[in-house]
Every structure is written in structure tokens, then in C-alpha cells.
Design a protein around this motif. Structure first.
Motif, PDB file in Angstrom:
ATOM      1  N   VAL A  97      55.425  50.306  30.970  1.00 44.68           N
ATOM      2  CA  VAL A  97      56.867  49.926  31.107  1.00 44.68           C
ATOM      3  C   VAL A  97      57.010  48.549  31.682  1.00 44.68           C
ATOM      4  CG1 VAL A  97      59.021  50.449  32.481  1.00 44.68           C
ATOM      5  CG2 VAL A  97      57.392  52.410  31.887  1.00 44.68           C
ATOM      6  N   GLU A  98      56.040  48.126  32.593  1.00 41.47           N
ATOM      7  CA  GLU A  98      56.131  46.717  32.842  1.00 41.47           C
ATOM      8  C   GLU A  98      55.855  45.715  31.693  1.00 41.47           C
ATOM      9  OE1 GLU A  98      53.662  45.699  36.351  1.00 41.47           O
ATOM     10  OE2 GLU A  98      53.994  47.632  37.142  1.00 41.47           O
ATOM     11  N   VAL A  99      54.916  46.267  30.843  1.00 45.74           N
ATOM     12  CA  VAL A  99      54.601  45.412  29.805  1.00 45.74           C
ATOM     13  C   VAL A  99      55.637  45.341  28.822  1.00 45.74           C
ATOM     14  CG1 VAL A  99      52.851  45.198  27.569  1.00 45.74           C
ATOM     15  CG2 VAL A  99      51.939  45.794  30.240  1.00 45.74           C
ATOM     16  N   ALA A 100      56.440  46.299  28.506  1.00 49.47           N
ATOM     17  CA  ALA A 100      57.515  46.389  27.609  1.00 49.47           C
ATOM     18  C   ALA A 100      58.388  45.538  28.020  1.00 49.47           C
ATOM     19  CB  ALA A 100      58.028  47.934  27.575  1.00 49.47           C
ATOM     20  N   GLU A 101      58.877  45.318  29.394  1.00 45.60           N
ATOM     21  CA  GLU A 101      59.768  44.417  30.031  1.00 45.60           C
ATOM     22  C   GLU A 101      59.143  43.033  29.768  1.00 45.60           C
ATOM     23  OE1 GLU A 101      60.347  45.949  33.798  1.00 45.60           O
ATOM     24  OE2 GLU A 101      61.489  47.629  33.202  1.00 45.60           O
ATOM     25  N   GLU A 102      57.875  42.877  29.956  1.00 45.04           N
ATOM     26  CA  GLU A 102      57.299  41.445  29.741  1.00 45.04           C
ATOM     27  C   GLU A 102      57.589  40.917  28.528  1.00 45.04           C
ATOM     28  OE1 GLU A 102      52.661  39.858  30.246  1.00 45.04           O
ATOM     29  OE2 GLU A 102      53.250  41.537  31.457  1.00 45.04           O
ATOM     30  N   ILE A 103      57.316  41.989  27.345  1.00 47.83           N
ATOM     31  CA  ILE A 103      57.486  41.656  25.956  1.00 47.83           C
ATOM     32  C   ILE A 103      58.827  41.097  25.724  1.00 47.83           C
ATOM     33  CG2 ILE A 103      57.670  42.646  23.619  1.00 47.83           C
ATOM     34  CD1 ILE A 103      55.208  44.373  24.138  1.00 47.83           C
ATOM     35  N   GLU A 104      60.082  42.003  26.417  1.00 49.55           N
ATOM     36  CA  GLU A 104      61.210  41.521  26.176  1.00 49.55           C
ATOM     37  C   GLU A 104      61.569  39.994  26.797  1.00 49.55           C
ATOM     38  OE1 GLU A 104      65.815  43.154  27.740  1.00 49.55           O
ATOM     39  OE2 GLU A 104      64.103  44.556  27.068  1.00 49.55           O
ATOM     40  N   GLN A 105      60.907  39.967  28.119  1.00 47.62           N
ATOM     41  CA  GLN A 105      61.257  38.436  28.708  1.00 47.62           C
ATOM     42  C   GLN A 105      60.781  37.357  27.868  1.00 47.62           C
ATOM     43  OE1 GLN A 105      59.808  39.372  32.556  1.00 47.62           O
ATOM     44  NE2 GLN A 105      61.277  40.622  33.019  1.00 47.62           N
ATOM     45  N   VAL A 106      59.407  37.545  27.524  1.00 48.73           N
ATOM     46  CA  VAL A 106      58.683  36.447  26.902  1.00 48.73           C
ATOM     47  C   VAL A 106      59.059  36.232  25.371  1.00 48.73           C
ATOM     48  CG1 VAL A 106      56.251  35.646  26.347  1.00 48.73           C
ATOM     49  CG2 VAL A 106      56.817  36.794  28.713  1.00 48.73           C
ATOM     50  N   LEU A 107      59.365  37.383  24.651  1.00 49.81           N
ATOM     51  CA  LEU A 107      59.334  37.349  23.217  1.00 49.81           C
ATOM     52  C   LEU A 107      60.730  37.533  22.640  1.00 49.81           C
ATOM     53  CD1 LEU A 107      55.850  38.993  22.439  1.00 49.81           C
ATOM     54  CD2 LEU A 107      56.457  36.340  22.244  1.00 49.81           C
ATOM     55  N   GLY A 108      61.471  38.176  23.510  1.00 48.57           N
ATOM     56  CA  GLY A 108      62.834  38.725  23.084  1.00 48.57           C
ATOM     57  C   GLY A 108      63.265  39.755  22.396  1.00 48.57           C
ATOM     58  N   PHE A 109      62.007  40.672  22.159  1.00 43.25           N
ATOM     59  CA  PHE A 109      62.160  42.094  21.652  1.00 43.25           C
ATOM     60  C   PHE A 109      62.595  43.180  22.638  1.00 43.25           C
ATOM     61  CE2 PHE A 109      58.470  40.185  19.098  1.00 43.25           C
ATOM     62  CZ  PHE A 109      59.205  39.833  18.144  1.00 43.25           C
ATOM     63  N   PRO A 110      63.741  43.756  22.476  1.00 43.32           N
ATOM     64  CA  PRO A 110      64.144  44.865  23.308  1.00 43.32           C
ATOM     65  C   PRO A 110      63.118  45.958  24.080  1.00 43.32           C
ATOM     66  CG  PRO A 110      65.532  44.584  21.262  1.00 43.32           C
ATOM     67  CD  PRO A 110      64.326  43.899  21.132  1.00 43.32           C
ATOM     68  N   ALA A 111      62.809  46.097  25.064  1.00 45.69           N
ATOM     69  CA  ALA A 111      61.728  46.745  25.778  1.00 45.69           C
ATOM     70  C   ALA A 111      61.886  48.307  25.117  1.00 45.69           C
ATOM     71  CB  ALA A 111      62.043  46.983  27.238  1.00 45.69           C
ATOM     72  N   GLU A 112      63.207  48.687  24.923  1.00 46.11           N
ATOM     73  CA  GLU A 112      63.197  50.237  24.318  1.00 46.11           C
ATOM     74  C   GLU A 112      62.586  50.295  22.849  1.00 46.11           C
ATOM     75  OE1 GLU A 112      67.289  48.338  24.136  1.00 46.11           O
ATOM     76  OE2 GLU A 112      65.856  48.287  25.458  1.00 46.11           O
TER      77      GLU A 112
END
Length: 228
Positions: A97-112
Motif C-alpha cells: 500500500v505504501e509503495v502504491a502511494e509512492e508510485i502515485e507521488q513520484v510517477l503520477g499513476f493513481p495508487a488504486e
């Protein structure tokens, strides 16, 4: 171990399309595996040119790495549809879950949008293959045009000479056909065609949008240019 060479595999999958009529359709999925390591950026770019979409695989314990960012931008530049995948969720230190949020913050792909998988146990793989069938566009090539193909990898075999991995853009390749390599201005005749399914299997032809390998009595690796 690091995958230094790209490799191409073709698999068939029956999938019921989201919003379809409920009947399963058979999809041919052509996978090209590239090194993720930052030292092989050229190989990654060549492989991206041959694809419609990309799976951006991130380790659930390590999170987004420097090469993750570089490869994501390269895939976006190539105009690919990207599906973020978080792997190794079976490990004790996994924090998907943390890594999904990291992907959203760094790369802009929605965490869901991130799909949680374990390649080791098989968790989430069905969902991932369904997402490939639903989200990735079909190849844009023209089957009735003269053949054009992109070389994205090659290797040398002591018995058969150079084995050339190609993605067919237009038309089709078949045994006995003459091909012209633009990079070295040489002409060869195809003696053998095959696909990895995932074991090597000889085929009579490779059609538009498909990946496979060809053998054409090419003696020297220098005669084949990746990206040609």
C-alpha cells in the motif's frame, strides 16, 4: 540475477472483456522482457519501440528505484499504456500500500491502479492478465502492406548463426522469404521462423503485431543492428 538480454514470449489467454457480451475471447499476448537495470537503457528503449503497453514492476519491499523512474519516463515518451505492478507481496517486509502511494507521488499513476502480485505464489496474476487484455490497445500495423519488422534483439548460435528477434510492424514474415536489412544493406533468405511459447516452437509465419525470431544464415552479429 539480472536479465541482461531481452526475451520474447507468446502466450494465448481466454478472457471475457469488461463491458462485453460475456463470451470469452482468445487473446494472443506477446511479451518482451527487458532488463530493468539502468545500465541497459538502450535495450529498454528498443524493446519499448516494439510494444503497445508496459508493465512497470516495482518491488513491494524496495519501492520506487532510480531506474524505475527512468524506465517509466521512457515508456511514457514512447506513448505506451502503463500498468503499475507491485511484486513480491509474499515477502515478510512487503509494504504494497505504501509503495502504491509512492508510485502515485513520484510517477503520477493513481495508487488504486496498481496491481498487487506475487510472481512466486501466483497471487494477483489472473487479475494482471485480465488488465492486459482490457487496457492495452491492439497493434496498429497493416496486414496487407509489404512486410516491415523491427529488430529488438539478436544472439549468436554456433549451429544456426545469428538468431534475430523481431516485432512485425506490417505484413507478415514467412519461411523462404527474402529480407533486406536496411542498417547494413544486405539481403538474406529466411530459413527458419519460430516463437517462444515459452519453449521454442517453429512456425510457418509471423503475422502483423506479433513477435518471434528468425534465422537466415547470417554469420556475423555485426550484420544485425538492434533498432533496424
Amino acid at each position: 540475477g539480472i536479465t541482461i538480454k531481452a526475451s520474447a514470449v507468446t502466450v494465448f489467454h481466454d478472457h471475457v472483456m469488461t463491458g462485453g457480451d460475456g463470451k470469452p475471447e482468445t487473446f494472443m499476448l506477446n511479451f518482451i522482457d527487458t532488463p530493468g537495470h539502468v545500465d541497459f537503457h538502450y535495450e529498454v528503449q528498443r524493446a519499448l519501440q516494439a510494444c503497445e503497453g508496459a508493465l512497470l514492476v516495482v518491488d513491494a519491499t524496495q519501492g520506487v528505484q532510480a531506474q524505475t523512474v527512468a524506465n517509466a519516463y521512457a515508456a511514457l515518451e514512447a506513448g505506451l499504456e502503463i500498468i503499475p505492478v507491485i511484486n513480491k507481496i509474499d515477502l515478510p517486509g512487503a509494504r504494497p500500500v505504501e509503495v502504491a502511494e509512492e508510485i502515485e507521488q513520484v510517477l503520477g499513476f493513481p495508487a488504486e491502479d496498481a496491481i498487487f502480485v506475487s510472481a512466486k505464489t501466483g497471487v494477483g496474476i489472473d487479475e494482471l492478465i485480465s488488465a492486459l487484455c482490457d487496457k492495452l490497445p491492439t497493434p496498429k500495423g497493416k496486414p496487407d502492406q509489404p512486410p516491415r519488422a523491427l529488430i529488438f534483439d539478436s544472439l549468436y548460435d554456433d549451429y544456426r548463426g545469428v538468431i534475430v528477434y523481431v516485432r512485425v510492424i506490417d505484413g507478415e514474415l514467412f519461411k523462404g522469404q527474402k529480407i533486406h536489412l536496411m542498417g547494413t544493406d544486405k539481403t538474406y533468405q529466411i530459413t527458419d521462423l519460430g516463437k517462444l511459447m515459452p519453449r521454442p516452437k517453429q512456425v510457418e509465419k509471423i503475422g502483423t503485431g506479433e513477435v518471434g525470431y528468425l534465422v537466415a544464415a547470417i554469420k556475423d552479429l555485426h550484420d544485425v543492428r538492434v533498432g533496424d
